[in-house]
Design an enzyme around this catalytic site. Structure first.
Site, PDB file in Angstrom:
ATOM      1  N   MET A  32       0.955  -1.236  -0.167  1.00 34.68           N
ATOM      2  CA  MET A  32       0.075  -0.006   0.035  1.00 34.68           C
ATOM      3  C   MET A  32       1.016   1.299  -0.060  1.00 34.68           C
ATOM      4  SD  MET A  32      -3.575  -0.882   2.182  1.00 34.68           S
ATOM      5  CE  MET A  32      -2.762  -0.668   3.800  1.00 34.68           C
ATOM      6  N   GLU A  37      12.077  -0.482   4.560  1.00 34.60           N
ATOM      7  CA  GLU A  37      13.124  -1.419   4.508  1.00 34.60           C
ATOM      8  C   GLU A  37      12.500  -2.808   4.196  1.00 34.60           C
ATOM      9  OE1 GLU A  37      16.321  -2.980   3.396  1.00 34.60           O
ATOM     10  OE2 GLU A  37      16.201  -0.731   3.332  1.00 34.60           O
ATOM     11  N   GLY A  38      11.325  -3.052   5.051  1.00 37.25           N
ATOM     12  CA  GLY A  38      10.641  -4.121   5.028  1.00 37.25           C
ATOM     13  C   GLY A  38      10.108  -4.417   3.747  1.00 37.25           C
ATOM     14  N   HIS A  39       9.473  -3.478   3.051  1.00 36.44           N
ATOM     15  CA  HIS A  39       8.752  -3.711   1.684  1.00 36.44           C
ATOM     16  C   HIS A  39      10.097  -4.071   0.809  1.00 36.44           C
ATOM     17  CE1 HIS A  39       5.660  -0.888   3.428  1.00 36.44           C
ATOM     18  NE2 HIS A  39       5.035  -1.804   2.927  1.00 36.44           N
ATOM     19  N   GLU A 150       6.304 -11.640   7.239  1.00 35.36           N
ATOM     20  CA  GLU A 150       5.751 -12.441   8.299  1.00 35.36           C
ATOM     21  C   GLU A 150       5.381 -11.446   9.294  1.00 35.36           C
ATOM     22  OE1 GLU A 150       8.488 -15.138   9.919  1.00 35.36           O
ATOM     23  OE2 GLU A 150       8.038 -16.574   8.454  1.00 35.36           O
ATOM     24  N   GLN A 155      -2.329 -12.053   7.990  1.00 36.35           N
ATOM     25  CA  GLN A 155      -2.643 -11.887   6.748  1.00 36.35           C
ATOM     26  C   GLN A 155      -1.968 -12.840   5.774  1.00 36.35           C
ATOM     27  OE1 GLN A 155      -2.369  -7.827   4.555  1.00 36.35           O
ATOM     28  NE2 GLN A 155      -0.603  -8.430   4.430  1.00 36.35           N
ATOM     29  N   VAL A 178      11.410  -7.194   9.321  1.00 32.51           N
ATOM     30  CA  VAL A 178      12.691  -6.297   9.226  1.00 32.51           C
ATOM     31  C   VAL A 178      12.428  -5.509  10.453  1.00 32.51           C
ATOM     32  CG1 VAL A 178      13.944  -4.897   7.903  1.00 32.51           C
ATOM     33  CG2 VAL A 178      12.905  -6.643   6.789  1.00 32.51           C
ATOM     34  N   SER A 187       7.054  -0.855   9.935  1.00 29.55           N
ATOM     35  CA  SER A 187       5.534  -0.661   9.547  1.00 29.55           C
ATOM     36  C   SER A 187       5.315   0.842   8.880  1.00 29.55           C
ATOM     37  CB  SER A 187       4.757  -0.831  10.744  1.00 29.55           C
ATOM     38  OG  SER A 187       3.544  -0.382  10.457  1.00 29.55           O
TER      39      SER A 187
HETATM   40  O1  PAF Z   1      -0.038  -5.784   3.628  1.00 26.66           O
HETATM   41  C1  PAF Z   1      -0.325  -4.727   2.967  1.00 26.66           C
HETATM   42  O2  PAF Z   1       0.330  -3.809   2.687  1.00 26.66           O
HETATM   43  C2  PAF Z   1      -1.670  -5.004   2.383  1.00 26.66           C
HETATM   44  O3  PAF Z   1      -2.341  -5.521   3.325  1.00 26.66           O
HETATM   45  C3  PAF Z   1      -1.923  -5.579   0.972  1.00 26.66           C
HETATM   46  C4  PAF Z   1      -1.308  -7.083   1.215  1.00 26.66           C
HETATM   47  C5  PAF Z   1      -0.956  -4.880   0.018  1.00 26.66           C
HETATM   48  C6  PAF Z   1      -3.151  -5.758   0.541  1.00 26.66           C
HETATM   49  O4  PAF Z   1      -3.939  -4.302   0.330  1.00 26.66           O
END
Ligand code: PAF
Length: 296
Positions: A32, A37-39, A150, A155, A178, A187
């Site tokens: 989103m 760094e996690g992404h 994780e 999710q 991370v 986050s």
């Molecule tokens: O983890 C997230 O950022 C969201 O829940 C996702 C998986 C992109 C779905 O909108």
């Protein structure tokens, strides 16, 4: 060179079709935005396993419980694209809400079982929103692999379940949480913490890991969990939504860690809701022995 930003599913599909024709493996990293760094670790993991990586950026209105939370969610597409380009991600797919949910959109993907309890209790409808958008993103990208952190452990289970149940031909790859240098799980919501809150926030992870170790060697699980809840409140958190032990494999409620398990927590610090989780090894396993020894 910047990363190409794709807005429509038609454009996306025509690019992916060429990759497919050339026999390339495609990974997707759903996000989103407000990338940290996690992404980026998910993108690197995708690049290590696939030939092409699509990062999706869509602030999904269907997974927010409160309109205020949706409005407050950071939108930083320009910065996100700048972070992705040097990594070598191939496409940023950032559709408009009207394309994902056009007029008349009437379908909801709802995963029972693993969506119940934990965040499912405190964020009604949240996992329906996640499951619906993730299903669309998988079908639109046609990716072979999907990368998830994780940190959002429930999710991850919801996504695994829906992929299995709907026979979507994608392999879900889980990547470790991370953390900041002081242990706080990364986050996009951390940016909302005030300076004093940011100083208090790492206590959540500290208490979580200490409790995970104690669960391996103490018999009164309820007392250990209760003391942990009190410690989180004493650290300045205003509410502990849940602190629960579940099986790591299917999130079933578990009384003692006699199988590999997870300790999952959600707590409010000021106006910010933080979640985290820690592995609890099964008692009697080598790792459980090490965990118990560390707690002694
Ligand atoms: O983890 C997230 O950022 C969201 O829940 C996702 C998986 C992109 C779905 O909108």
């Amino acid at each position: 060179m910047g990363i190409p930003i794709i807005r429509t599913v038609a454009e996306l599909r025509s690019i992916v079709a060429v990759w497919r024709r050339d026999g390339l493996k495609v990974a997707v990293v759903p996000t989103m935005g407000a990338l940290h760094e996690g992404h980026l670790s998910l993108v690197r993991a995708g690049l290590a396993k696939a030939d092409r990586v699509i990062v999706t950026l869509f602030v999904n209105p269907k997974q927010f419980n409160s309109p205020a939370d949706l409005i407050a969610y950071p939108r930083t597409e320009y910065d996100d694209a700048a972070k992705l380009a040097p990594l070598g991600a191939h496409i940023l797919y950032a559709p408009d809400a009207a394309d994902i949910y056009p007029q008349g959109f009437a379908t909801t993907v709802s995963v029972s079982g693993v969506s119940a309890g934990l965040c499912g209790t405190f964020r009604p409808g949240h996992f329906d929103g996640v499951a619906t958008v993730v299903t669309k993103l998988f079908l639109e990208t046609g990716a072979d692999m999907g990368f998830f952190g994780e940190k959002d452990f429930q999710q991850l289970h919801v996504v695994r379940r829906l992929v299995g149940d709907l026979d979507i031909p994608i392999k879900i790859v889980a990547c470790p949480t991370v953390r900041e240098g002081d242990g706080l799980a990364m986050s996009s919501r951390n940016a909302r913490l005030s300076a004093p809150e940011r100083r208090a926030a790492p206590r959540l992870a500290e208490i979580l890991f200490e409790t995970a170790r104690r669960l391996n060697c103490e018999d009164c699980i309820d007392r250990v969990l209760d003391e942990a809840r009190q410690a989180i409140l004493a650290a300045g958190f205003s509410q502990v939504e849940y602190l629960e032990l579940r099986t790591g494999e299917d999130l079933a409620v578990i009384a003692i860690p006699n199988r590999p398990a997870r300790l999952l927590v959600a707590a409010w610090l000021g106006q910010t809701r933080l979640i985290d989780n820690a592995e609890v090894w099964s008692r009697g396993s080598v790792q459980g022995f090490v965990q118990a020894a560390a707690a002694a």
